[in-house]
Write a protein that holds these residues in place. Structure first.
Motif, PDB file in Angstrom:
ATOM      1  N   CYS A  93       0.817  -1.228   0.000  1.00 50.12           N
ATOM      2  CA  CYS A  93       0.000   0.000   0.000  1.00 50.12           C
ATOM      3  C   CYS A  93       0.848   1.273   0.000  1.00 50.12           C
ATOM      4  N   TYR A  94       1.970   1.271   0.722  1.00 54.37           N
ATOM      5  CA  TYR A  94       2.627   2.554   1.007  1.00 54.37           C
ATOM      6  C   TYR A  94       4.053   2.692   0.497  1.00 54.37           C
ATOM      7  N   TRP A  95       4.572   1.690  -0.213  1.00 55.86           N
ATOM      8  CA  TRP A  95       5.873   1.848  -0.861  1.00 55.86           C
ATOM      9  C   TRP A  95       5.662   2.116  -2.332  1.00 55.86           C
ATOM     10  N   PRO A  96       6.489   2.961  -2.954  1.00 53.61           N
ATOM     11  CA  PRO A  96       7.495   3.808  -2.306  1.00 53.61           C
ATOM     12  C   PRO A  96       6.835   4.913  -1.484  1.00 53.61           C
ATOM     13  N   GLY A  97       7.475   5.240  -0.344  1.00 51.60           N
ATOM     14  CA  GLY A  97       6.922   6.291   0.500  1.00 51.60           C
ATOM     15  C   GLY A  97       7.524   6.279   1.891  1.00 51.60           C
ATOM     16  N   PRO A  98       6.999   7.161   2.765  1.00 56.83           N
ATOM     17  CA  PRO A  98       7.621   7.407   4.079  1.00 56.83           C
ATOM     18  C   PRO A  98       7.276   6.351   5.130  1.00 56.83           C
ATOM     19  N   LEU A  99       7.516   5.092   4.785  1.00 58.31           N
ATOM     20  CA  LEU A  99       7.218   3.971   5.682  1.00 58.31           C
ATOM     21  C   LEU A  99       8.448   3.081   5.821  1.00 58.31           C
ATOM     22  N   THR A 100       8.824   2.791   7.072  1.00 63.76           N
ATOM     23  CA  THR A 100       9.938   1.883   7.362  1.00 63.76           C
ATOM     24  C   THR A 100       9.398   0.680   8.104  1.00 63.76           C
ATOM     25  N   VAL A 101       9.671  -0.532   7.571  1.00 61.53           N
ATOM     26  CA  VAL A 101       9.220  -1.740   8.271  1.00 61.53           C
ATOM     27  C   VAL A 101      10.411  -2.411   8.942  1.00 61.53           C
ATOM     28  N   VAL A 102      10.186  -2.853  10.189  1.00 59.43           N
ATOM     29  CA  VAL A 102      11.199  -3.603  10.920  1.00 59.43           C
ATOM     30  C   VAL A 102      10.843  -5.081  10.805  1.00 59.43           C
ATOM     31  N   VAL A 103      11.803  -5.848  10.263  1.00 59.72           N
ATOM     32  CA  VAL A 103      11.598  -7.287  10.039  1.00 59.72           C
ATOM     33  C   VAL A 103      12.823  -8.039  10.543  1.00 59.72           C
ATOM     34  N   THR A 119      16.906  -7.769  14.103  1.00 54.61           N
ATOM     35  CA  THR A 119      15.947  -7.215  13.149  1.00 54.61           C
ATOM     36  C   THR A 119      16.626  -6.131  12.318  1.00 54.61           C
ATOM     37  N   VAL A 120      15.996  -5.803  11.193  1.00 51.52           N
ATOM     38  CA  VAL A 120      16.519  -4.718  10.357  1.00 51.52           C
ATOM     39  C   VAL A 120      15.356  -3.845   9.888  1.00 51.52           C
ATOM     40  N   ALA A 121      15.615  -2.547   9.810  1.00 56.66           N
ATOM     41  CA  ALA A 121      14.612  -1.578   9.347  1.00 56.66           C
ATOM     42  C   ALA A 121      14.860  -1.290   7.865  1.00 56.66           C
ATOM     43  N   VAL A 122      13.798  -1.362   7.060  1.00 55.16           N
ATOM     44  CA  VAL A 122      13.952  -1.202   5.600  1.00 55.16           C
ATOM     45  C   VAL A 122      12.920  -0.209   5.076  1.00 55.16           C
ATOM     46  N   ARG A 123      13.373   0.630   4.138  1.00 48.07           N
ATOM     47  CA  ARG A 123      12.471   1.626   3.548  1.00 48.07           C
ATOM     48  C   ARG A 123      12.762   1.818   2.066  1.00 48.07           C
ATOM     49  N   LEU A 124      11.700   1.978   1.288  1.00 47.03           N
ATOM     50  CA  LEU A 124      11.793   2.317  -0.141  1.00 47.03           C
ATOM     51  C   LEU A 124      11.259   3.729  -0.313  1.00 47.03           C
ATOM     52  N   PRO A 125      12.157   4.717  -0.447  1.00 42.84           N
ATOM     53  CA  PRO A 125      11.694   6.116  -0.525  1.00 42.84           C
ATOM     54  C   PRO A 125      11.020   6.414  -1.862  1.00 42.84           C
ATOM     55  N   SER A 126      10.162   7.413  -1.879  1.00 38.96           N
ATOM     56  CA  SER A 126       9.481   7.780  -3.127  1.00 38.96           C
ATOM     57  C   SER A 126      10.224   8.877  -3.889  1.00 38.96           C
ATOM     58  N   SER A 127      11.134   9.581  -3.235  1.00 40.99           N
ATOM     59  CA  SER A 127      11.887  10.646  -3.923  1.00 40.99           C
ATOM     60  C   SER A 127      12.617  10.064  -5.136  1.00 40.99           C
ATOM     61  N   PRO A 128      12.385  10.619  -6.348  1.00 37.61           N
ATOM     62  CA  PRO A 128      13.063  10.114  -7.549  1.00 37.61           C
ATOM     63  C   PRO A 128      14.583  10.187  -7.431  1.00 37.61           C
ATOM     64  N   VAL A 129      15.090  11.233  -6.762  1.00 41.12           N
ATOM     65  CA  VAL A 129      16.543  11.371  -6.609  1.00 41.12           C
ATOM     66  C   VAL A 129      17.084  10.241  -5.740  1.00 41.12           C
ATOM     67  N   ALA A 130      16.423  10.001  -4.612  1.00 42.08           N
ATOM     68  CA  ALA A 130      16.874   8.946  -3.703  1.00 42.08           C
ATOM     69  C   ALA A 130      16.828   7.587  -4.404  1.00 42.08           C
ATOM     70  N   SER A 183      10.259   9.150   8.336  1.00 42.01           N
ATOM     71  CA  SER A 183       9.308   8.086   8.015  1.00 42.01           C
ATOM     72  C   SER A 183       8.698   7.472   9.275  1.00 42.01           C
ATOM     73  N   THR A 184       7.534   6.876   9.080  1.00 45.43           N
ATOM     74  CA  THR A 184       6.886   6.050  10.091  1.00 45.43           C
ATOM     75  C   THR A 184       7.701   4.765  10.250  1.00 45.43           C
ATOM     76  N   VAL A 185       8.011   4.387  11.503  1.00 42.62           N
ATOM     77  CA  VAL A 185       8.706   3.113  11.735  1.00 42.62           C
ATOM     78  C   VAL A 185       7.739   2.171  12.437  1.00 42.62           C
ATOM     79  N   ILE A 186       7.506   0.999  11.832  1.00 41.55           N
ATOM     80  CA  ILE A 186       6.585   0.026  12.426  1.00 41.55           C
ATOM     81  C   ILE A 186       7.254  -1.340  12.504  1.00 41.55           C
ATOM     82  N   ASP A 187       7.234  -1.913  13.703  1.00 41.69           N
ATOM     83  CA  ASP A 187       7.835  -3.226  13.951  1.00 41.69           C
ATOM     84  C   ASP A 187       6.828  -4.299  13.557  1.00 41.69           C
TER      85      ASP A 187
END
Ligand code: TXA
Ligand code: MG
Length: 347
Positions: A93-103, A119-130, A183-187
């Motif tokens: 629902c929310y990738w790419p975007g300001p969401l970080t999932v801890v897995v 565990t590791v925190a992972v995020r897919l940013p929506s910024s085209p530059v990033a 970003s939002t961080v959710i475990d």
């Protein structure tokens, strides 16, 4: 160290500049880059020595783990030992975007990134530059906010340079960040996913997908053992001590003016961080920074760190900040203001 500066268009970044910056990352250097939330300080996330340089440059405690940034959702499976159904649904629902999932992490993710956690925190940013930078680098990019530890996060390349010029190989400037808070961080490893840090993906948006989430008690300022190591440190703080006013609007106005007048009477130089609604009632001798209308939490989020940093070059003794309602991005705004205040709160 001389810090290279690349100015790129936020939507169509210059490919040659990004390729140069990506090469620096692959060589183990630090590169600050824009995301839709705040500027990040990137390093090769699979190279422990490069990751350690991040901690040095920021003065960050080594037990506060980093987020790995990826360019494609498929890369999550290369870092996670398992992707729970909750994480799968959220990223759909929310990738790419300001969401970080801890897995749960895979064995090859360095301890330097996770602070030794499993565990590791992972995020897919929506910024085209990033995204393009990470894609060109061809590696997961470890990136905390590109500020000195404890300071407000940077939302412009100038903020990054104010803290880190001479300590990092390069900065990519694509103008101000859209969202303005992290970003939002959710475990997602707990039976019911646990919100560790409110951010761009709001509580309401998480509930819409998951039905139910836990909120870490440390978010309310409770004295508990924090699950996210980042929650135990003072953060986002301007130079002068800040007191947060948390009440409904009418009481807020009264409390704010009473406290300001007390401080002025005591001979102090006073700063105020307020909504457009209260800007006109603040005494003229107070150095006032306005974050926008208190009814527009997204605008307040976008201005928040600039407003906090605006007191860096002003000799104020104390700062009073007006809180906003905790709906939508207001939850993230209030979380950052409470931390900036070191939990000095008047209700
Ligand atoms: O928007 C953002 O997330 C920005 C941009 C650059 O992407 N990055 C960012 O990173 O805010 P940082 O390091 O300032 O915040 C990362 C947060 C910290 O609170 C940290 O404790 C938490 O994520 N974190 C990282 N790994 C974790 C893990 N394995 N378990 C729990 N919390 C973790
Ligand atoms: Mg940070």
């Amino acid at each position: 160290m001389y810090t290279k500066y690349y100015r790129v268009d936020p939507v169509c970044p210059d490919a040659a500049m990004l390729a140069e910056a990506a090469a620096l990352l692959r060589q183990g250097e630090l590169v600050a880059f824009p995301t839709e939330t705040v500027y990040g300080l990137g390093a090769n996330g699979l190279d422990a020595a490069a990751v350690k340089r991040i901690f040095q440059a920021k003065g960050r405690p080594a037990d506060n783990p980093l987020i790995l940034h990826i360019a494609d959702a498929d890369n999550l499976a290369e870092l996670a030992a398992a992707v729970p159904a909750s994480a799968r649904a959220l990223v759909e629902c929310y990738w790419p975007g300001p969401l970080t999932v801890v897995v749960e992490r895979q064995g090859h993710v360095p301890d330097a990134v996770t602070g030794g956690l499993n565990t590791v925190a992972v995020r897919l940013p929506s910024s085209p530059v990033a995204r393009e930078l990470i894609r060109l680098a061809g590696i997961p990019v470890a990136a905390p906010s590109a500020n000195t530890s404890g300071r407000p996060s940077p939302t412009t390349a100038q903020d990054v340079l104010a803290d880190l010029e001479g300590k990092i190989a390069a900065v990519i400037d694509a103008g101000p960040c859209d969202i303005g808070v992290e970003s939002t961080v959710i475990d997602c490893t707990t039976p019911v996913p646990t919100l560790l840090r409110p951010g761009g993906i709001t509580y309401e948006m998480l509930i819409a997908v998951l039905g139910d989430i836990e909120v870490d008690p440390a978010l309310a300022g409770a004295q508990t053992v924090p699950k996210s190591p980042g929650m135990k440190y003072t953060h986002y703080a301007p130079a002068a001590p800040l007191t947060l006013i948390e009440a409904e609007p009418v009481r807020s106005a009264g409390l704010l003016i009473r406290e300001i007048n007390k401080a002025l009477t005591a001979g102090k130089t006073v700063g105020a961080i307020v909504s457009a609604e209260l800007a006109d009632i603040v005494p003229p001798t107070v150095m006032t920074a306005v974050y926008g209308s208190r009814t527009d939490a997204a605008a307040v989020a976008a201005n928040l760190y600039t407003v906090l940093r605006s007191f860096d070059d002003k000799a104020v003794d104390v700062i009073y900040a007006e809180g906003i309602a905790e709906q939508g991005l207001g939850l993230a705004v209030m979380n950052r203001l409470r931390k900036a205040a070191g939990y000095r709160i008047l209700r």
